[in-house]
Design an enzyme around this catalytic site. Sequence first.
Site, PDB file in Angstrom:
ATOM      1  N   LYS A  23      78.815 -20.732  19.622  1.00 30.80           N
ATOM      2  CA  LYS A  23      78.056 -19.031  20.109  1.00 30.80           C
ATOM      3  C   LYS A  23      77.095 -19.487  20.576  1.00 30.80           C
ATOM      4  O   LYS A  23      76.014 -20.730  20.865  1.00 30.80           O
ATOM      5  CB  LYS A  23      77.138 -18.898  18.245  1.00 30.80           C
ATOM      6  CG  LYS A  23      76.717 -17.656  18.633  1.00 30.80           C
ATOM      7  CD  LYS A  23      75.965 -17.449  17.316  1.00 30.80           C
ATOM      8  CE  LYS A  23      75.126 -16.286  16.885  1.00 30.80           C
ATOM      9  NZ  LYS A  23      74.683 -16.009  15.523  1.00 30.80           N
ATOM     10  N   SER A  44      76.011 -10.767  14.889  1.00 30.83           N
ATOM     11  CA  SER A  44      76.014 -11.145  15.568  1.00 30.83           C
ATOM     12  C   SER A  44      76.540 -12.744  16.358  1.00 30.83           C
ATOM     13  O   SER A  44      77.302 -12.865  17.554  1.00 30.83           O
ATOM     14  CB  SER A  44      74.556 -12.207  16.248  1.00 30.83           C
ATOM     15  OG  SER A  44      74.114 -13.203  15.633  1.00 30.83           O
ATOM     16  N   SER A  72      74.161 -12.161  10.147  1.00 28.52           N
ATOM     17  CA  SER A  72      74.709 -12.516  11.495  1.00 28.52           C
ATOM     18  C   SER A  72      76.835 -13.327  10.887  1.00 28.52           C
ATOM     19  O   SER A  72      77.097 -13.543  12.403  1.00 28.52           O
ATOM     20  CB  SER A  72      74.388 -13.177  12.392  1.00 28.52           C
ATOM     21  OG  SER A  72      73.468 -12.138  12.875  1.00 28.52           O
TER      22      SER A  72
END
Length: 468
Positions: A81, A156, A180
């Site tokens: 990520k 996210s 997220s």
Amino acid sequence: MSDLTVDSTARAMAAAIAAREISARELLELHLTRIGERNPELNALVSLDPERARAAAEEADRVTAAGGELPPLHGLPFAFKDTHDVAGWRTTFGSPLLADNVPETDELLVERVRAAGVTVLGRSNVPEFAAGSHTFNRVFGVTRNPVDPSRSAGGSSGGAACALATGMVPLADGSDMGGSLRNPASFCGVVGLRPSLGRVPEWPLYNQWETTSVGGPMARSVGDLALLLSVLAGPDPRAPQALGDPGGTFAPPLAPVPLTGLRVAVSRDLGGAFEVDDRVAAVVRSAAEAIESAGAQVEDAHPDLSLADDTFRTLRAWHLNAKLGETHRANPGALKETLAANIEAGEPLTGADIARAYAQRTSLSETMRRFFDREHGGYDVLVLPVSQVPPFPVEQEYPADINGRPQPDYLAWMRSAYFITVTGCPALSLPAGHTPEGLPVGIQVVAPHGADRRLLSIATTLEEVLRP
């Protein structure tokens, strides 16, 4: 080559590499081909470096040829990520302010995954500073839903979830403050786990005692999720709140938990605490019926989490202001409007406000302890929506209304996730069905704090029950 495809399980891929049925280089090329097919449209992976990945895969093959025991993720392609520092790799946090940032050291989560033998090929896309549950930014653009590219992939960890769902990577890491990991898993039809507080330690952090955000795993199946959790979990001297169970505690295989005798609480909206899209509610209802038909004792019940909204919003604003306030003040207008507003909401907070939020969080933790106390009539797990809405149009930053009812701000549609955040309990997003339009919908399965292994075992059973 073996008959593996990019849609095979991560466990099968790792086993095939260990058995020399496929090389790490061959496996990487399969994934690079899929990336070439899907990523131009979906924009899930960014900062791709195929040549560096090929060199790493060839090194992995030399390690395999040398013999000896291989690490658990040896040779598996991986994209971290883009909010996790990876030494030598561009790490932008989705912000133009960090568009050229290249860290010199790995953060702890990255350390552990790299040590487990992965072949890094790029990064997964994120919203700006991971704020908001829709993945778009001014560095790389928007990530689209793998089922319907006109829709959001969530966030996210939206790039991670989309890449998983389409076979661009076999496993993915993420982080979760208000949903997220869970929201994008629901939107993309994969599995995501927000682990118990302390289960996946993080370092370095500006504040080791701020515990609304946690790291965690994502995968296409519960078994693969357990494989990655076994790498991420475990104590570390740099993380003083880390739980003591070693990572291997979570390694597959998982023993499925029989549903007979299991007490399952199901709630559409925690007693009217938030609005839920009727299509999402229908999937939760159908999942509850399937779980009950499989032998579980299912009841319409929920804990009283009425303190959660003020608690989360106060701590989120305080955290974002402490972490990004100086950046915002030094770069006026540089951050997206919704993130700037959240940072500014933290400025007037007092010590009394923070004390109130932590006292309420303590109360919420006690509420959940009693709710899950089986010796006194409690439940094994709580099932509720992950997201209050199905994937929304990609042009929207967030859903402005649910069932035609206006929502007050860009956080309100995530209450079903962030109410659970401030309890500290582990929560897993599990694919459970689709809307009439074919959009993925997950259910959120919540267990007592520390019961991550049992949650995974229960989810293994539920995965079979809910499989189409």
